[in-house]
Scaffold this motif. Structure first.
Motif, PDB file in Angstrom:
ATOM      1  N   ASN A 269       0.820  -1.204   0.000  1.00  0.00           N
ATOM      2  CA  ASN A 269       0.000   0.000   0.000  1.00  0.00           C
ATOM      3  C   ASN A 269       0.859   1.261   0.000  1.00  0.00           C
ATOM      4  O   ASN A 269       0.547   2.237  -0.684  1.00  0.00           O
ATOM      5  CB  ASN A 269      -0.920   0.001   1.225  1.00  0.00           C
ATOM      6  CG  ASN A 269      -1.812   1.218   1.277  1.00  0.00           C
ATOM      7  OD1 ASN A 269      -2.456   1.564   0.295  1.00  0.00           O
ATOM      8  ND2 ASN A 269      -1.838   1.883   2.416  1.00  0.00           N
ATOM      9  N   ASP A 270       1.952   1.242   0.770  1.00  0.00           N
ATOM     10  CA  ASP A 270       2.828   2.414   0.881  1.00  0.00           C
ATOM     11  C   ASP A 270       4.271   1.928   0.942  1.00  0.00           C
ATOM     12  O   ASP A 270       4.731   1.431   1.969  1.00  0.00           O
ATOM     13  CB  ASP A 270       2.478   3.218   2.136  1.00  0.00           C
ATOM     14  CG  ASP A 270       3.236   4.541   2.219  1.00  0.00           C
ATOM     15  OD1 ASP A 270       4.220   4.716   1.468  1.00  0.00           O
ATOM     16  OD2 ASP A 270       2.847   5.400   3.040  1.00  0.00           O
ATOM     17  N   ILE A 271       4.992   2.056  -0.167  1.00  0.00           N
ATOM     18  CA  ILE A 271       6.362   1.556  -0.238  1.00  0.00           C
ATOM     19  C   ILE A 271       7.268   2.268   0.757  1.00  0.00           C
ATOM     20  O   ILE A 271       8.252   1.699   1.244  1.00  0.00           O
ATOM     21  CB  ILE A 271       6.919   1.699  -1.677  1.00  0.00           C
ATOM     22  CG1 ILE A 271       8.295   1.024  -1.796  1.00  0.00           C
ATOM     23  CG2 ILE A 271       6.995   3.152  -2.082  1.00  0.00           C
ATOM     24  CD1 ILE A 271       8.294  -0.442  -1.513  1.00  0.00           C
ATOM     25  N   ASN A 272       6.942   3.497   1.112  1.00  0.00           N
ATOM     26  CA  ASN A 272       7.778   4.245   2.055  1.00  0.00           C
ATOM     27  C   ASN A 272       7.756   3.638   3.456  1.00  0.00           C
ATOM     28  O   ASN A 272       8.653   3.891   4.261  1.00  0.00           O
ATOM     29  CB  ASN A 272       7.324   5.706   2.120  1.00  0.00           C
ATOM     30  CG  ASN A 272       7.532   6.432   0.801  1.00  0.00           C
ATOM     31  OD1 ASN A 272       8.569   6.278   0.158  1.00  0.00           O
ATOM     32  ND2 ASN A 272       6.533   7.202   0.384  1.00  0.00           N
ATOM     33  N   LYS A 273       6.725   2.839   3.747  1.00  0.00           N
ATOM     34  CA  LYS A 273       6.619   2.222   5.069  1.00  0.00           C
ATOM     35  C   LYS A 273       7.165   0.796   5.104  1.00  0.00           C
ATOM     36  O   LYS A 273       7.114   0.143   6.147  1.00  0.00           O
ATOM     37  CB  LYS A 273       5.157   2.234   5.524  1.00  0.00           C
ATOM     38  CG  LYS A 273       4.621   3.637   5.772  1.00  0.00           C
ATOM     39  CD  LYS A 273       3.175   3.608   6.266  1.00  0.00           C
ATOM     40  CE  LYS A 273       2.675   5.028   6.524  1.00  0.00           C
ATOM     41  NZ  LYS A 273       1.258   5.042   6.985  1.00  0.00           N
ATOM     42  N   LEU A 274       7.663   0.310   3.969  1.00  0.00           N
ATOM     43  CA  LEU A 274       8.285  -1.011   3.960  1.00  0.00           C
ATOM     44  C   LEU A 274       9.626  -0.927   4.676  1.00  0.00           C
ATOM     45  O   LEU A 274      10.498  -0.151   4.284  1.00  0.00           O
ATOM     46  CB  LEU A 274       8.491  -1.498   2.525  1.00  0.00           C
ATOM     47  CG  LEU A 274       9.177  -2.861   2.377  1.00  0.00           C
ATOM     48  CD1 LEU A 274       8.278  -3.975   2.905  1.00  0.00           C
ATOM     49  CD2 LEU A 274       9.547  -3.129   0.920  1.00  0.00           C
ATOM     50  N   PRO A 275       9.836  -1.716   5.739  1.00  0.00           N
ATOM     51  CA  PRO A 275      11.077  -1.615   6.518  1.00  0.00           C
ATOM     52  C   PRO A 275      12.239  -2.335   5.836  1.00  0.00           C
ATOM     53  O   PRO A 275      12.065  -3.036   4.838  1.00  0.00           O
ATOM     54  CB  PRO A 275      10.703  -2.298   7.833  1.00  0.00           C
ATOM     55  CG  PRO A 275       9.689  -3.320   7.429  1.00  0.00           C
ATOM     56  CD  PRO A 275       8.901  -2.695   6.304  1.00  0.00           C
ATOM     57  N   GLU A 276      13.418  -2.183   6.414  1.00  0.00           N
ATOM     58  CA  GLU A 276      14.597  -2.883   5.912  1.00  0.00           C
ATOM     59  C   GLU A 276      14.559  -4.365   6.269  1.00  0.00           C
ATOM     60  O   GLU A 276      15.213  -5.180   5.630  1.00  0.00           O
ATOM     61  CB  GLU A 276      15.874  -2.248   6.482  1.00  0.00           C
ATOM     62  CG  GLU A 276      16.091  -0.805   6.065  1.00  0.00           C
ATOM     63  CD  GLU A 276      16.305  -0.661   4.566  1.00  0.00           C
ATOM     64  OE1 GLU A 276      16.877  -1.596   3.956  1.00  0.00           O
ATOM     65  OE2 GLU A 276      15.900   0.371   4.006  1.00  0.00           O
ATOM     66  N   GLU A 277      13.801  -4.705   7.314  1.00  0.00           N
ATOM     67  CA  GLU A 277      13.645  -6.097   7.722  1.00  0.00           C
ATOM     68  C   GLU A 277      12.186  -6.373   8.063  1.00  0.00           C
ATOM     69  O   GLU A 277      11.508  -5.532   8.643  1.00  0.00           O
ATOM     70  CB  GLU A 277      14.503  -6.424   8.950  1.00  0.00           C
ATOM     71  CG  GLU A 277      15.991  -6.428   8.703  1.00  0.00           C
ATOM     72  CD  GLU A 277      16.763  -6.831   9.949  1.00  0.00           C
ATOM     73  OE1 GLU A 277      17.927  -7.253   9.809  1.00  0.00           O
ATOM     74  OE2 GLU A 277      16.203  -6.725  11.065  1.00  0.00           O
ATOM     75  N   LEU A 278      11.724  -7.560   7.684  1.00  0.00           N
ATOM     76  CA  LEU A 278      10.384  -8.012   8.040  1.00  0.00           C
ATOM     77  C   LEU A 278      10.499  -9.264   8.899  1.00  0.00           C
ATOM     78  O   LEU A 278      11.270 -10.173   8.584  1.00  0.00           O
ATOM     79  CB  LEU A 278       9.571  -8.354   6.791  1.00  0.00           C
ATOM     80  CG  LEU A 278       8.793  -7.245   6.093  1.00  0.00           C
ATOM     81  CD1 LEU A 278       8.051  -7.821   4.891  1.00  0.00           C
ATOM     82  CD2 LEU A 278       7.807  -6.588   7.045  1.00  0.00           C
ATOM     83  N   THR A 279       9.719  -9.311   9.969  1.00  0.00           N
ATOM     84  CA  THR A 279       9.659 -10.516  10.791  1.00  0.00           C
ATOM     85  C   THR A 279       8.426 -11.315  10.403  1.00  0.00           C
ATOM     86  O   THR A 279       7.296 -10.837  10.528  1.00  0.00           O
ATOM     87  CB  THR A 279       9.603 -10.168  12.290  1.00  0.00           C
ATOM     88  OG1 THR A 279      10.781  -9.447  12.643  1.00  0.00           O
ATOM     89  CG2 THR A 279       9.527 -11.440  13.129  1.00  0.00           C
ATOM     90  N   LEU A 280       8.665 -12.511   9.897  1.00  0.00           N
ATOM     91  CA  LEU A 280       7.587 -13.412   9.497  1.00  0.00           C
ATOM     92  C   LEU A 280       7.416 -14.462  10.586  1.00  0.00           C
ATOM     93  O   LEU A 280       8.386 -15.117  10.983  1.00  0.00           O
ATOM     94  CB  LEU A 280       7.934 -14.070   8.166  1.00  0.00           C
ATOM     95  CG  LEU A 280       6.941 -15.039   7.518  1.00  0.00           C
ATOM     96  CD1 LEU A 280       7.180 -15.096   6.005  1.00  0.00           C
ATOM     97  CD2 LEU A 280       7.058 -16.454   8.086  1.00  0.00           C
ATOM     98  N   ALA A 281       6.198 -14.605  11.086  1.00  0.00           N
ATOM     99  CA  ALA A 281       5.921 -15.602  12.126  1.00  0.00           C
ATOM    100  C   ALA A 281       4.679 -16.392  11.739  1.00  0.00           C
ATOM    101  O   ALA A 281       3.710 -15.829  11.214  1.00  0.00           O
ATOM    102  CB  ALA A 281       5.719 -14.928  13.482  1.00  0.00           C
TER     103      ALA A 281
END
Length: 611
Positions: free
Chosen positions: A347-359
């Motif tokens: 939805n907003d590429i600017n809010k995509l972090p450098e790391e994502l935690t997948l659980a």
């Protein structure tokens, strides 16, 4: 139905979706808890998929499904010794005034002979008529009436022995049954249908799959490793993984995604977490400013026969627009390594972090003991190199209005990302028709390649009644000199035909579009019961199943009355589709149904150049 019997899996899935509410509510009537009811729907789907060609009368598909369900319920009640788990029921409903009444009636019904139970549940909980119950149970109508009479007699006697008042009539049983049968459809219902199909498909495909995979991987890898734009990193990483066909199978239905992988537009990751003998590895991903597709593997070290992701989360998730993940892995019983993908809309590429935690947790089963009691959480951290894909897109700013099928429609602002394409679409508010769908919509290049609607489940995003964003497969890697928007027909109706009005007093339709007829109408103390017939296109609608009406029902003053209940449909001979539902009764004089889709087509040709 014709296409489903010929092996069209999507057509079969559509049939199951049309019957899902009836099956789930009926299963819930027997088991009184969500998990067992979902398991019943999954098992019915599995059995129906495997036995579909044995169905002698396709017109009675819905009846046949109910018969399969009842046989399953019989088996389960025998296996469990008629013990029903009330814990979840009690914890949710202890505060309701009629809780004791509900619990007591359920107990009394379970004390009946199984034949009597079936008749009571089908007749009073699901409003089925005696002839249909007779078809389901494969007994004469006279026998059904006898069982019904005897069951009512025993229920009334049993009720008098309790502390509550005696039932004075069938009307009271209807009222209590309606209270008990008011249960929300769970979010996992579609997943249960998919799981049942996957289980059957797995058995069907064991032999064919290996043959197809060896051919497909040879062709795919020939392109994959010889493309001039490929760098060795991801290609080498993939080539070293066991079962090299997995990537082919995951992307073969999306032309744009397949071209992205062929061009080595992907990043290797290789992070893992392992619990209970199941190793989850994030193998890699392909991403742009609109979409992320994560590829994962599961290594089966414990001999599981089934694995499915549950309670999946991504954190942080402020960037998230949509997500689909984790198809059930029945094939894990025969394969040490299985693979899947997670499809994420941004939805907003600017809010995509450098790391994502997948659980995620997993539902696991062993072939000998069944479901494994497991509360482990698999957790991995996925690094994203945003700089590697930021700005990778082709933007075409245009605004062109065309006359298509006599209607003014406007296309504008196409954006082509490496994994998908978006185009803005707007209908003129003054159009005489309401457009439901542009059929055969595609992007074509000068080489004749076509890029069609996306296969990740999200084909458009509605901004309002007139404007939407359309999503198609990406042409980013096609290296075309010219691109055109094309379409050949539209599904639409005149705006004045969008509302179907039923007069309660005369029991007739006052307004309806051509091709739609009221086949049957009946009523009881609580509901109006409708059965409509609609003429379908023999060729175009072979695998289509239409949700014709909006679920919201209006009165003559256009005020909301109720929601459509228990929608079901079946395909008849001569290209007719029959669909049935019920609406709760009130003091209304007219019922107004709003059409949201309809198989009325207008043919035209459209070709708009955007590049």
């Amino acid at each position: 139905m014709i296409q489903a019997r010929k092996g069209n899996d999507q057509a079969f899935y559509d049939l199951m979706i049309a019957n899902r509410e009836k099956l789930y509510r009926m299963a819930y009537s027997y088991f009184h808890n969500e998990d067992d009811a979902l398991e019943a729907v999954q098992e019915v789907t599995y059995r129906a998929f495997k036995q579909l060609k044995k169905l002698k009368e396709p017109a009675f598909f819905s009846t046949w499904l109910v018969r399969i369900l009842i046989n399953y319920c019989n088996d389960e009640m025998k296996r469990k010794g008629k013990v029903v788990a009330y814990e979840a029921f009690e914890s949710k409903e202890l505060l309701e005034e009629d809780h004791a009444e509900k619990l007591d009636l359920k107990t009394k019904i379970q004390m009946l002979r199984k034949e009597y139970q079936h008749v009571i549940i089908l007749r009073y909980f699901h409003d089925l008529a005696v002839p249909e119950i007779a078809r389901i149970l494969e007994k004469p109508e006279g026998t059904i009436k006898t069982w019904q009479h005897q069951a009512l007699k025993e229920l009334k006697v049993a009720w008098k022995d309790g502390e509550l008042h005696a039932m004075s009539s069938e009307k009271e049983l209807y009222q209590i049954a309606n209270k008990m049968n008011h249960v929300e459809l769970p979010s996992k219902l579609n997943e249960s249908i998919q799981a049942g199909m996957w289980q059957a498909q797995k058995e069907r495909r064991v032999t064919k799959r290996r043959i197809w995979s060896s051919i497909a991987v040879s062709l795919f890898l020939l392109v994959f490793f010889t493309t001039v734009r490929a760098s060795p990193t991801f290609a080498n990483y993939i080539s070293e993984l066991p079962g090299g066909t997995w990537l082919v199978e995951l992307v073969h239905s999306d032309k744009g995604l397949q071209q992205a992988i062929e061009q080595n537009y992907a990043t290797a990751v290789g992070v893992s977490d392992e619990h209970a003998g199941l190793k989850l590895t994030i193998e890699g991903y392909t991403a742009d400013e609109a979409r992320i597709v994560i590829f994962y593997s599961l290594e089966n070290k414990e001999g599981y026969s089934y694995a499915s992701m549950q309670h999946f989360t991504l954190m942080p998730n402020e960037f998230l627009a949509s997500m689909s993940y984790g198809e059930p892995h029945f094939e894990i019983e025969n394969e040490k390594m299985v693979y899947g993908k997670i499809d994420i809309g941004i939805n907003d590429i600017n809010k995509l972090p450098e790391e994502l935690t997948l659980a995620t947790t997993f539902t696991l089963e062993l072939p000998t003991t069944g479901e494994v009691n497991n509360e482990d959480v698999w957790e991995v951290i996925i690094p994203f190199e945003k700089e590697s894909f930021l700005g990778l897109k082709e933007e075409y700013s245009f605004n062109e209005t065309v006359d298509f099928a006599g209607q003014n429609i406007t296309f504008s602002d196409a954006v082509i990302y490496p994994t998908q394409m978006s185009i803005e679409f707007e209908e003129d508010k003054e159009n005489s028709l309401k457009i439901f769908s542009l059929e055969e919509l595609a992007i074509e290049n000068e080489k004749g390649e076509r890029f069609e609607a996306t296969t990740n489940g999200v084909i458009s995003h509605n901004h309002n009644e007139w404007e939407k964003t359309l999503f198609l497969e990406s042409s980013y890697f096609s290296e075309a000199e010219e691109l055109y928007i094309t379409a050949s027909r539209v599904r639409a109706l005149p705006k004045e035909a969008l509302q179907v009005t039923f007069d309660v007093n005369s029991q007739t339709l006052l307004t309806a579009p051509r091709g739609l007829t009221l086949h049957e109408y009946s009523e009881d103390t609580s509901y109006h019961h409708f059965t409509f017939l609609i003429k379908m296109d023999e060729e175009l609608d072979q695998s289509q199943s239409f949700q014709i009406f909006d679920r919201i029902i209006l009165d003559e003053k256009k005020q909301q009355l109720d929601l459509i209940n228990e929608w079901s449909s079946r395909t008849l001979e001569d290209s007719f589709e029959e669909f049935s539902f019920k609406v709760k009764k009130g003091n209304e004089q007219k019922l107004v149904f709003t059409i949201i889709d309809y198989p009325n087509r207008i043919y035209d040709e459209m070709k708009i150049r955007i590049k």
